[in-house]
Design a protein around this motif. Structure first.
Motif, PDB file in Angstrom:
ATOM      1  N   ALA A  85       0.888  -1.565  -0.117  1.00  0.00           N
ATOM      2  CA  ALA A  85       0.073  -0.063  -0.266  1.00  0.00           C
ATOM      3  C   ALA A  85       0.872   1.810  -0.380  1.00  0.00           C
ATOM      4  O   ALA A  85       0.772   2.368  -0.592  1.00  0.00           O
ATOM      5  CB  ALA A  85      -0.752  -0.319   0.968  1.00  0.00           C
ATOM      6  N   HIS A  87       4.386   1.516  -1.545  1.00  0.00           N
ATOM      7  CA  HIS A  87       3.660   1.646  -2.840  1.00  0.00           C
ATOM      8  C   HIS A  87       2.509   2.145  -3.254  1.00  0.00           C
ATOM      9  O   HIS A  87       3.105   2.935  -4.434  1.00  0.00           O
ATOM     10  CB  HIS A  87       4.907   0.078  -3.090  1.00  0.00           C
ATOM     11  N   LEU A  88       2.084   1.602  -3.521  1.00  0.00           N
ATOM     12  CA  LEU A  88       0.816   2.721  -4.429  1.00  0.00           C
ATOM     13  C   LEU A  88       0.796   3.781  -4.204  1.00  0.00           C
ATOM     14  O   LEU A  88       0.101   4.202  -5.370  1.00  0.00           O
ATOM     15  CB  LEU A  88      -0.300   1.368  -4.251  1.00  0.00           C
ATOM     16  N   SER A  89       0.836   4.080  -3.314  1.00  0.00           N
ATOM     17  CA  SER A  89       0.503   4.856  -2.529  1.00  0.00           C
ATOM     18  C   SER A  89       1.856   6.384  -3.551  1.00  0.00           C
ATOM     19  O   SER A  89       1.021   7.472  -3.272  1.00  0.00           O
ATOM     20  CB  SER A  89       0.764   5.731  -0.678  1.00  0.00           C
ATOM     21  N   VAL A  94      -3.334   5.032  -9.009  1.00  0.00           N
ATOM     22  CA  VAL A  94      -3.695   4.123  -8.047  1.00  0.00           C
ATOM     23  C   VAL A  94      -4.190   5.246  -7.633  1.00  0.00           C
ATOM     24  O   VAL A  94      -3.749   6.995  -6.671  1.00  0.00           O
ATOM     25  CB  VAL A  94      -2.951   3.668  -7.579  1.00  0.00           C
ATOM     26  N   ALA A  97      -7.111   1.805  -3.390  1.00  0.00           N
ATOM     27  CA  ALA A  97      -6.469   0.362  -2.829  1.00  0.00           C
ATOM     28  C   ALA A  97      -7.511  -0.088  -1.888  1.00  0.00           C
ATOM     29  O   ALA A  97      -7.716   0.729  -0.816  1.00  0.00           O
ATOM     30  CB  ALA A  97      -5.380   0.469  -2.565  1.00  0.00           C
ATOM     31  N   CYS A 108      -7.823  -2.183  -7.099  1.00  0.00           N
ATOM     32  CA  CYS A 108      -7.234  -1.181  -7.087  1.00  0.00           C
ATOM     33  C   CYS A 108      -8.100  -0.440  -8.081  1.00  0.00           C
ATOM     34  O   CYS A 108      -7.737  -1.028  -9.600  1.00  0.00           O
ATOM     35  CB  CYS A 108      -5.553  -0.717  -7.396  1.00  0.00           C
ATOM     36  N   ILE A 110      -7.594   2.290 -11.604  1.00  0.00           N
ATOM     37  CA  ILE A 110      -6.215   3.020 -11.456  1.00  0.00           C
ATOM     38  C   ILE A 110      -6.665   3.706 -12.461  1.00  0.00           C
ATOM     39  O   ILE A 110      -7.305   2.960 -13.156  1.00  0.00           O
ATOM     40  CB  ILE A 110      -4.627   2.049 -11.783  1.00  0.00           C
ATOM     41  N   ILE A 125       3.559  -0.301 -10.846  1.00  0.00           N
ATOM     42  CA  ILE A 125       2.722  -0.940  -9.831  1.00  0.00           C
ATOM     43  C   ILE A 125       3.454  -2.548 -10.084  1.00  0.00           C
ATOM     44  O   ILE A 125       3.645  -2.608  -8.645  1.00  0.00           O
ATOM     45  CB  ILE A 125       1.416  -1.343 -10.229  1.00  0.00           C
ATOM     46  N   TYR A 128       7.330  -3.234  -8.029  1.00  0.00           N
ATOM     47  CA  TYR A 128       7.256  -3.345  -6.337  1.00  0.00           C
ATOM     48  C   TYR A 128       7.223  -5.025  -6.023  1.00  0.00           C
ATOM     49  O   TYR A 128       6.523  -5.931  -7.008  1.00  0.00           O
ATOM     50  CB  TYR A 128       6.274  -3.094  -5.773  1.00  0.00           C
TER      51      TYR A 128
END
Length: 159
Positions: A85, A87-89, A94, A97, A108, A110, A125, A128
């Motif tokens: 999460a 990383h996604l932020s 994105v 999530a 997610c 996107i 994405i 990671y």
């Protein structure tokens, strides 16, 4: 925890949804209640988390992000959800999530500028190390936008 709302709360929320820039004084005039009542209700709804914000509602397509997709991520269980999460932020495309049940671990929403740009976002994405697999669905058309007003009305009726 159940948090109830009554008919005045519903009317206030509907008014704010229809006219987000309305002032407390004008809202009190339209709802035919005292200004202090509107302010107290508004403060209570915010404090209880019923109203989460007053920011503008944006349309990603209007700022150049015309492709919407949903991506299900399968993650390495040993690392947990929080690092993924985080990383996604860091990826602006994105928008949301959620931890989910079923075939994946995270879902997610996107956006991208084009299908080619969508590939770039997906690559960013899945770069990671905590993500094992991704499955993407491209949205073709929005049939029902995100909405909560019908739910607020039902909550007031069945409170």
């Amino acid at each position: 925890m159940t948090v109830g709302v009554d008919e005045l709360d519903v009317r206030l929320i509907e008014l704010l949804a229809a006219e987000p820039r309305i002032g407390v004084l004008e809202a009190s005039r339209r709802l035919k209640v005292a200004r202090g009542t509107v302010q107290a209700r508004l403060d209570r709804l915010v404090a209880r988390g019923v109203i989460k914000g007053f920011g503008p509602e944006l349309d990603p397509a209007a700022i150049g992000y015309g492709v919407t997709a949903f991506i299900t991520l399968e993650i390495r269980q040993s690392g947990g959800h929080d690092p993924v999460a985080a990383h996604l932020s860091t990826i602006p495309e994105v928008l949301e999530a959620y931890t989910i049940t079923g075939g994946g671990d995270l879902l997610c929403r996107i956006v991208a500028r084009s299908n080619a740009d969508l590939q770039r976002v997906i690559d960013e994405i899945v770069a990671y190390q905590g993500i094992v697999r991704a499955s993407t669905l491209i949205a073709l058309a929005e049939q029902l936008p995100y909405r909560t007003l019908p739910l607020v009305g039902k909550a007031a009726r069945h409170g």
